[in-house]
Write an enzyme that holds these catalytic residues in place. Structure first.
Site, short mmCIF file in Angstrom:
data_model
loop_
_atom_site.label_atom_id
_atom_site.label_comp_id
_atom_site.label_asym_id
_atom_site.label_seq_id
_atom_site.Cartn_x
_atom_site.Cartn_y
_atom_site.Cartn_z
N SER A 126 94.76 27.93 -53.65
CA SER A 126 95.22 28.81 -52.58
C SER A 126 95.21 28.09 -51.24
O SER A 126 94.35 27.23 -50.99
CB SER A 126 94.31 30.04 -52.50
N TYR A 151 86.57 34.26 -51.68
CA TYR A 151 87.77 33.98 -52.48
C TYR A 151 88.18 32.51 -52.31
O TYR A 151 88.42 31.79 -53.29
CB TYR A 151 88.92 34.90 -52.06
#
Length: 334
Positions: A126, A151
């Site tokens: 990501s 995350y």
């Protein structure tokens, strides 16, 4: 060729399955169909990608025994691992969901690849890993040791875990740092979806950091083109590579990390305006401060991916927003 696609009921996963099937590949897709967002949308995606060369199995990648059996039975050539607990803000509310899916689940996939000698593992990282990095555009040669959400930390951990398996077991692994993907069949927790729904419903949309934010919005059609292309580019060992002189995105092991984005960030207010123009409705707006876990700007340097695959995004924001809004109106008018 036989592929495993994890997260096959997801936004990017379902589109990747469709792309691979159209190219003539056999695909097994897995997903646990969790209720992080509307499961009806996930089932609808699966109905859309029904194909003679596609089989779906409902499965949780955190279930070690089940994943181990899957790899033993199927003997995949390549794995595209997209399953993960997504969402920056949700990682603040429910951190343990991220350890199970993103850490334990990723380890189970790595072990499956090791035991069955998979030829290439491509997995989702990501743009969130860039965290406090203020240098733009974000390059894979940059340090990513200061994430601002759990995350993001789990995605950085995925890259480190993958490198260790590439080094120890000679498994070719490629991580893709996705930059703000949007388009039809998208996730309801993402800004394009939230804005479109609220504007149509006459509700107020929240604008973080008073609108002073930039995102490298990338249409899903461009993303899956890059994903499928990189699956054919196996990273190789580089005996000359050293920690002191080499990029952290490569290694002496068969390991690589790439950015995959549009490469031209757009101001959040301009993106909102594009949605307003397409809907023909002016949004009611609530301007607020930066939220925990958010970053000010994402901007992808994609030169390495272009050199490796010829990948070059084609869908403009105007075209992409028009496509998404058209899908949204049709899907939710049923």
């Amino acid at each position: 060729m036989k592929y495993l696609v994890t997260g096959a009921a997801g936004f990017i996963g379902s589109a990747t399955v469709e792309k691979l099937n159209l190219a003539g590949h056999d695909v097994v897709g897995i997903d646990n169909i969790n209720d992080y967002y509307d499961v009806k949308l996930k089932h609808a995606r699966l109905q859309r990608i029904v194909h003679p060369q596609f089989r779906f199995i409902e499965m949780d990648i955190a279930d070690r025994d089940t994943v181990e059996q899957l790899f033993e039975n199927e003997q995949f050539d390549r794995v595209i691992h997209l399953a993960a607990q997504a969402g920056v803000r949700y990682s603040i509310e429910n951190p343990y969901a991220y350890s199970e899916s993103n850490l334990v689940g990723h380890l189970n996939i790595l072990e499956g690849c090791r035991q069955s000698k998979v030829k290439h593992l491509v997995y989702a990282s990501s743009s969130s890993v860039y965290g406090l990095n203020g240098k733009v555009p974000f390059a894979t040669s940059d340090g990513v040791d200061h994430p601002v959400s759990l995350y993001a930390a789990t995605k950085k951990a995925n890259e480190l875990m993958s490198h260790s398996y590439s080094h120890l077991y000679n498994i070719p692994t490629t991580g893709l740092r996705f930059f703000t993907v949007y388009g039809s069949w998208g996730r309801p927790d993402m800004a394009p979806f939230i804005f479109t729904k609220k504007i149509l419903d006459g509700e107020t949309i929240d604008i973080n950091n008073n609108g002073d934010m930039w995102r490298d919005f990338t249409h899903v059609d461009d993303i899956i083109e890059g994903v499928v292309r990189i699956a054919d580019v196996l990273p190789e060992r580089s005996e000359d590579w050293t920690v002191e002189s080499g990029s952290p995105a490569s290694s002496s092991a068969p390991y690589a990390v790439y950015n995959i984005g549009h490469g031209s960030p757009i101001n959040l207010m301009d993106f909102v305006k594009a949605i307003e123009n397409e809907l023909g409705i002016e949004a009611k707006k609530n301007f607020r401060e930066m939220q925990p876990g958010d970053v000010y700007q994402t901007y992808a340097d994609t030169k390495d991916l272009y050199q490796a695959t010829g990948y070059q995004p084609k869908v403009s924001v105007k075209e992409g927003v028009a496509e998404f809004v058209s899908w949204y109106k049709e899907f939710y008018s049923k």
